[in-house]
Design a protein around this motif. Structure first.
Motif, mmCIF file in Angstrom:
data_model
loop_
_atom_site.group_PDB
_atom_site.id
_atom_site.type_symbol
_atom_site.label_atom_id
_atom_site.label_comp_id
_atom_site.label_asym_id
_atom_site.label_seq_id
_atom_site.Cartn_x
_atom_site.Cartn_y
_atom_site.Cartn_z
ATOM 1 N N GLU A 1 52.251 5.765 20.366
ATOM 2 C CA GLU A 1 51.320 6.888 20.476
ATOM 3 C C GLU A 1 52.060 8.225 20.398
ATOM 4 O O GLU A 1 51.666 9.129 19.651
ATOM 5 N N ARG B 1 52.358 11.125 17.196
ATOM 6 C CA ARG B 1 52.084 12.562 17.368
ATOM 7 C C ARG B 1 53.301 13.397 16.978
ATOM 8 O O ARG B 1 53.164 14.465 16.377
ATOM 9 N N GLU C 1 49.498 16.958 23.013
ATOM 10 C CA GLU C 1 48.831 15.892 23.751
ATOM 11 C C GLU C 1 48.420 14.771 22.819
ATOM 12 O O GLU C 1 48.253 14.971 21.618
ATOM 13 N N THR C 2 48.278 13.597 23.408
ATOM 14 C CA THR C 2 47.684 12.447 22.733
ATOM 15 C C THR C 2 46.541 11.990 23.639
ATOM 16 O O THR C 2 46.259 12.616 24.657
ATOM 17 N N GLU C 3 45.931 10.898 23.283
ATOM 18 C CA GLU C 3 44.821 10.392 24.092
ATOM 19 C C GLU C 3 45.242 10.147 25.543
ATOM 20 O O GLU C 3 44.521 10.483 26.467
ATOM 21 N N ARG C 4 46.462 9.599 25.743
ATOM 22 C CA ARG C 4 46.883 9.231 27.100
ATOM 23 C C ARG C 4 48.097 9.977 27.612
ATOM 24 O O ARG C 4 48.478 9.812 28.766
ATOM 25 N N ARG D 1 48.852 11.278 31.203
ATOM 26 C CA ARG D 1 47.788 12.244 31.455
ATOM 27 C C ARG D 1 47.038 11.960 32.761
ATOM 28 O O ARG D 1 46.791 12.865 33.554
ATOM 29 N N LYS D 2 46.688 10.704 33.012
ATOM 30 C CA LYS D 2 45.880 10.356 34.197
ATOM 31 C C LYS D 2 46.605 10.577 35.516
ATOM 32 O O LYS D 2 45.999 10.957 36.502
#
Length: 174
Positions: free
Chosen positions: A107, A111, A2-5, A65-66
């Protein structure tokens, strides 16, 4: 991973249709020899999954992710075609047009590089693209990769005179 988004994961059957759509998009495939048919796109997914089974890393399916939306792939791919720098592991990405301009490639690429130097134990990661593809070259620079013009090459899978044949090579080490 995973990353932030983003969620970077193995491929699902439900990814095949949107992946085929982005592989058929002439703008997405502008710097590739041709768009892919559905069968070619599905075959690519199969090869990507086989790479995960063989090496433990590959081109992860990207999910926002959202929203849970599939937007393409990013990750690590083994390159073995005939060139002075191969065999090599390449960081790469391919995103659907609506996902462009949001920083997702950088992003996810960051990663993937972390995974390559960490869990995969790689000593170097490369990235390559056609000289004409300035957007991907900008991502490579944002990832901290550097280019030595002496490494630039003519892609052996593309014919003489093809404007996509001249390629640049970027590198990064831990």
């Amino acid at each position: 991973m995973e990353t932030e988004r983003l969620i970077m994961r193995r491929w699902r059957e439900s990814d095949r249709e949107p992946f085929a759509a982005l592989n058929a998009d002439p703008q997405v495939m502008e710097f590739f020899p041709a768009s892919l048919t559905r069968a070619e796109s599905d075959s690519l997914v199969d090869r990507i999954e086989q790479g995960f089974d063989e090496r433990g890393y590959g081109l992860w399916a990207l999910e926002v992710r959202k929203t849970g939306e599939f937007i393409g792939f990013a990750g690590l791919a083994m390159q073995t075609f005939e060139a002075p720098f191969t065999p090599a592991v390449e960081v790469g990405w391919r995103l659907a047009r609506p996902a462009w301009g949001h920083g997702y490639a950088t992003e996810a690429g960051r990663r993937a590089i972390e995974h390559g130097f960490g869990e995969a134990g790689l000593e170097e990661i490369v990235s390559m693209t056609a000289v004409l593809n300035v957007r991907s070259q900008a991502v490579m620079r944002r990832l901290g990769m550097t280019r030595d013009p002496a490494d630039d090459f003519a892609h052996p899978f593309l014919a003489e005179g093809n404007p996509l044949r001249p390629h640049v090579l970027y590198r990064i080490r831990p």
